[in-house]
Design a protein around this motif. Structure first.
Motif, PDB file in Angstrom:
ATOM      1  N   GLY A 300       0.648  -1.165   0.221  1.00 34.24           N
ATOM      2  CA  GLY A 300      -0.124   0.267  -0.073  1.00 34.24           C
ATOM      3  C   GLY A 300       0.746   1.433  -0.214  1.00 34.24           C
ATOM      4  O   GLY A 300       0.236   2.782   0.586  1.00 34.24           O
ATOM      5  N   LYS A 301       1.608   1.351  -0.992  1.00 30.38           N
ATOM      6  CA  LYS A 301       2.714   2.735  -0.832  1.00 30.38           C
ATOM      7  C   LYS A 301       1.529   3.990  -1.544  1.00 30.38           C
ATOM      8  O   LYS A 301       1.822   4.678  -1.509  1.00 30.38           O
ATOM      9  N   THR A 302       1.354   2.880  -2.068  1.00 30.13           N
ATOM     10  CA  THR A 302       0.475   4.352  -3.183  1.00 30.13           C
ATOM     11  C   THR A 302      -0.357   5.220  -2.356  1.00 30.13           C
ATOM     12  O   THR A 302      -0.102   6.173  -2.542  1.00 30.13           O
ATOM     13  N   MET A 303      -1.433   4.327  -1.338  1.00 31.99           N
ATOM     14  CA  MET A 303      -1.695   5.292  -0.920  1.00 31.99           C
ATOM     15  C   MET A 303      -1.228   6.381   0.357  1.00 31.99           C
ATOM     16  O   MET A 303      -1.751   7.692   0.926  1.00 31.99           O
ATOM     17  N   GLN A 331      -1.664   4.369 -14.452  1.00 33.11           N
ATOM     18  CA  GLN A 331      -2.256   3.408 -13.507  1.00 33.11           C
ATOM     19  C   GLN A 331      -2.908   4.117 -12.447  1.00 33.11           C
ATOM     20  O   GLN A 331      -3.408   3.995 -11.413  1.00 33.11           O
ATOM     21  N   HIS A 332      -0.866   4.805 -12.286  1.00 35.47           N
ATOM     22  CA  HIS A 332      -0.383   5.280 -11.022  1.00 35.47           C
ATOM     23  C   HIS A 332      -2.278   6.932 -11.215  1.00 35.47           C
ATOM     24  O   HIS A 332      -2.193   7.050  -9.896  1.00 35.47           O
ATOM     25  N   TYR A 333      -1.917   7.880 -12.496  1.00 35.75           N
ATOM     26  CA  TYR A 333      -2.953   8.974 -12.299  1.00 35.75           C
ATOM     27  C   TYR A 333      -4.670   8.297 -12.043  1.00 35.75           C
ATOM     28  O   TYR A 333      -4.834   8.618 -11.395  1.00 35.75           O
ATOM     29  N   VAL A 395       8.867   9.506  -6.729  1.00 37.66           N
ATOM     30  CA  VAL A 395      10.020   8.236  -7.135  1.00 37.66           C
ATOM     31  C   VAL A 395       9.667   7.519  -7.378  1.00 37.66           C
ATOM     32  O   VAL A 395       9.887   6.645  -5.573  1.00 37.66           O
ATOM     33  N   ASP A 396       8.686   6.446  -7.885  1.00 35.51           N
ATOM     34  CA  ASP A 396       8.750   5.596  -7.449  1.00 35.51           C
ATOM     35  C   ASP A 396       9.195   4.234  -7.768  1.00 35.51           C
ATOM     36  O   ASP A 396       9.908   4.319  -8.812  1.00 35.51           O
ATOM     37  N   GLU A 397       9.582   2.967  -7.828  1.00 37.89           N
ATOM     38  CA  GLU A 397      10.483   1.785  -7.705  1.00 37.89           C
ATOM     39  C   GLU A 397      11.342   2.548  -7.898  1.00 37.89           C
ATOM     40  O   GLU A 397      11.767   2.540  -9.637  1.00 37.89           O
ATOM     41  N   GLN A 398      12.086   3.102  -7.428  1.00 36.04           N
ATOM     42  CA  GLN A 398      14.054   3.919  -7.492  1.00 36.04           C
ATOM     43  C   GLN A 398      14.763   3.438  -8.420  1.00 36.04           C
ATOM     44  O   GLN A 398      15.235   3.616  -8.824  1.00 36.04           O
TER      45      GLN A 398
END
Ligand code: ADP
Ligand code: MG
Length: 697
Positions: A300-303, A331-333, A395-398
């Motif tokens: 649940g990193k997105t939240m 997808q994030h968007y 930054v996602d998935e760095q």
């Protein structure tokens, strides 16, 4: 001022220019200082001697005392070798040399008694040892014969009598010359507090251990020291950075409170709450946040990212999120837009394929401050993308981004460097994280949302394919969707692509009734996206793909992951892929397909996957299998400077050294106290050393 440890090794008694040149070349060792750090990599028990008639085929090594009876050169050209026939009272055997023949011959007078050591092999009924270590019995001393260091060496060195024993002799010389000059490098209080022996004593014991206990103490001391200086360097980097980088103060939580009270779709896990608190503390502190969020796939990193954005926006700043692929950005968007709309916040998407008109609007609304959240790919980094006030960059998935790219993000706010959150789903063991990201703060989401059913993982051989197919069919008929993933490794891309296509064909033939998608890296982005979207919407039931789907894609209805040629994937990749399922309410499955014959490492990898879902446990196994040098990003981190300490085995010591480094810096940030002088001098020495190295290589 050059000290004795800068002396070239050719000046050491018993080395000389020729052997020195060879050591330079073979071991990359040039100075006394480097040589003394050529530590043994293990120790051999030399207290046992074998009689010739006691030799057995499975002995790793054996030590015999025997008298030289005859020495002769046999054979021609490449087969030319020196054979010494030696005997004790129980039998006769041979010692053979293929290299350095002249040299050895001179050293082996008939009638002399030697201690020989090496791996015995049997030819016919006769025992022989090739290139044994040897030493006249008269010279071999008790202490060496009980517990002997083994040094890494090379064929070429061995041929010049620089086998392990030869190196040990040189070390003996070296230690004699250097011992009085060995300086303590740690402070007295660290030595006492962490119960460490002195440096000089440690160096002596590491090369010439007198008993196992002292050897242990020596190893502990030297490993600790390596970790300590590495951690000290990283911590200083961090201190420098925070001192230099004030951060925008973002204390307001109005939007967050509103969202939490009225809109949040689920209860946050405790781990999510904790990580949000850690980030919030940074964002209101006045110092720039530079934080890594580690969370296993599905944690649940997105939240967490969204809530941190709300914090930034509450105080009047903007936020952006950068993802490594277009699929992921979209997808994030789409996911975040749902939340942003609830809150009445303007959000937009910027990727390489954004149209000119849309871009223009994004640029304008960013500058006016109307656009609060921007999601995108690398396209975010372009200079034309300017914010009114970027407060938070995520930054996602760095691991897909380089340091230089991160730096570009930093430049997006002229007044303050934006707060930075880096999110990664590649769980790294804490020990490695501490070192790799020593200059970042690390938060860990170590808990999955409640109610998740653990993914069931099985390993099947290719011959069981029909059973696997009938399983797929059963699941699709229940309404589920299935991934089938093929390896695609650059060097042999055409062959792999053929595998993928063959796979696609046989699956299409096996399931004519199901719509199937296919996605691979070299497809046109639009086609890729089109296929991906069909699968996301549930129009296709099976997704045949390469590892392009590895990262981030979220299709909760997909509950089966089949990984073809699973033996060809690394552990962290397998774990990432498996993380694509198990996101919905249904029981999910992962099937690892492999050929029957497997290497030992492949088997460990597959067994580990079957045994556990815990990303950190998997990362630990991975670290042990591959060693830290291979892991992402370790090259720049200084890990490769570790000579004796081992990140995968010495974790507890690393933690202690980290504590010691923190303590030292908190009591004496500038290392100005007299008692910390040894530490300061060592840091300066290491810097000098680093310069030397870059000149050489
Ligand atoms: P990842 O950490 O892999 O990026 P995501 O943020 O994509 O994970 O979350 C995975 C799924 O779990 C999403 O569908 C998300 O909505 C859901 N989720 C996140 N946090 C929670 C929670 N606290 N409770 C229930 N579901 C959650
Ligand atoms: Mg994610």
């Amino acid at each position: 001022m050059p000290g004795i440890f800068d002396t070239k090794i050719e000046f050491l008694k018993g080395v000389g220019p020729q052997r020195a040149a060879l050591i330079n070349k073979e071991l990359n060792i040039f100075t006394y200082g480097e040589l003394i750090q050529h530590y043994p990599f293990r120790y051999e028990d030399r207290s046992t001697f074998f009689k010739i008639n006691q030799l057995k085929p499975d002995l790793e090594n054996a030590q015999v005392i025997a008298k030289v009876r005859r020495v002769e050169i046999i054979g021609m050209g490449g087969k030319r070798r020196l054979v010494a026939e030696v005997a004790d009272e129980t039998g006769v055997m041979e010692m053979t040399w293929f290299k350095g023949i002249q040299w050895v011959q001179k050293k082996l007078p008939v009638g002399a008694v030697y201690v020989f050591f090496g791996k015995p092999a049997q030819f016919g009924r006769k025992w022989s040892i090739a290139h044994p270590e040897m030493e006249p019995l008269s010279q071999s001393r008790e202490q060496h014969n009980s517990f002997q260091p083994v040094y890494s060496t090379t064929e070429k060195l061995r041929a010049r009598f620089l086998d392990s024993r030869g190196i040990s002799k040189i070390q003996e010389q070296l230690l004699q010359v250097c011992y009085p000059h060995i300086r303590e490098t740690l402070s007295a209080s660290i030595l006492t507090r962490f119960n460490l022996i002195g440096k000089a004593e440690a160096l002596r014991q590491i090369h010439f251990p007198t008993d196992p206990k002292l050897l242990n103490a020596a190893q502990k001391r030297l490993k600790f020291e390596e970790f300590f200086f590495l951690q000290l360097r990283l911590l200083k980097m961090k201190v420098n950075r925070t001192a230099k980088s004030p951060g925008q103060v973002l204390p307001n939580t109005d939007l967050l409170n509103d969202f939490y009270a009225n809109h949040i779709p689920f209860e946050l896990t405790n781990a999510q709450k904790r990580v949000i608190r850690e980030a919030y503390r940074d964002m209101k502190s006045g110092k720039q946040m530079n934080r890594l969020i580690q969370g296993d796939v599905g944690s649940g990193k997105t939240m967490v990212a969204f809530i941190c954005m709300l914090i930034a926006i509450s105080s009047g700043a903007q936020a952006c999120l950068m993802a490594p692929t277009e699929i992921l950005a979209i997808q994030h968007y789409e996911g975040l837009k749902e939340y942003a709309d609830l809150m009445g916040l303007k959000i937009d998407l910027l990727t390489g394929s954004s149209k000119t008109k849309a871009r223009r609007e994004i640029h304008e609304t960013l500058l006016s401050g109307e656009l609060k959240i921007l999601i995108g790919t690398h396209a975010l980094l372009e200079d034309v993308v300017q914010f009114k006030n970027l407060g938070l960059a995520i930054v996602d998935e760095q691991h897909r981004f380089g340091v230089a790219q991160r730096a570009k993000l930093w430049a997006k706010n002229k007044e303050y460097i934006p707060h930075v959150l880096v999110m990664t789903a590649t769980p790294i063991p804490r020990t490695l994280a501490m070192t790799l990201y020593g200059d970042l703060d690390v938060s860990v989401i170590d808990e999955l949302p409640a109610g998740r059913k653990p993914i069931q993982t099985v390993h099947r051989y290719d011959k069981d394919r029909l059973l696997v197919f009938s399983f797929i069919k059963k699941e699709v008929l229940k309404g589920r969707q299935v991934y089938i993933v093929y390896p695609l490794i650059d060097e042999s891309e055409t062959l792999d692509l053929k595998n993928l296509m063959d796979g696609f064909e046989s699956i299409s033939r096996a399931f004519p009734e199901f719509p199937i998608s296919i996605v691979y890296g070299s497809m046109k982005p639009e086609a890729k996206d089109f296929e991906m979207q069909r699968f996301v919407k549930g129009e296709t039931k099976i997704m045949v793909a390469t590892t392009v789907i590895e990262v981030g894609v979220n299709v909760p209805n997909a509950s089966v992951m089949i990984i073809e040629n699973a033996e060809r994937f690394g552990l962290s990749q397998l774990h990432q892929l498996r993380g694509r399922v198990g996101r919905g309410a249904e029981q999910s499955y992962c099937v690892l397909m492999s050929k029957y014959e497997l290497s030992k490492d492949s088997r460990v990898r597959l067994d580990t996957m079957v045994r556990t879902n815990d990303g950190f446990e998997i990362a630990d196994v991975d670290l042990k299998l591959r060693g830290p040098g291979d892991m992402m990003g370790t090259q720049q981190s200084g890990i490769t400077d570790l000579l004796i300490a081992d990140l995968s085995k010495d974790a507890p010591l690393l933690t202690l050294a980290r504590d010691a480094a923190e303590l030292t810096l908190s009591e004496d940030p500038g290392l100005e106290k007299p008692e910390n002088q040894p530490i300061l001098i060592q840091i300066k020495n290491q810097k000098k050393h680093a310069v030397n190295w870059s000149r050489i290589s």
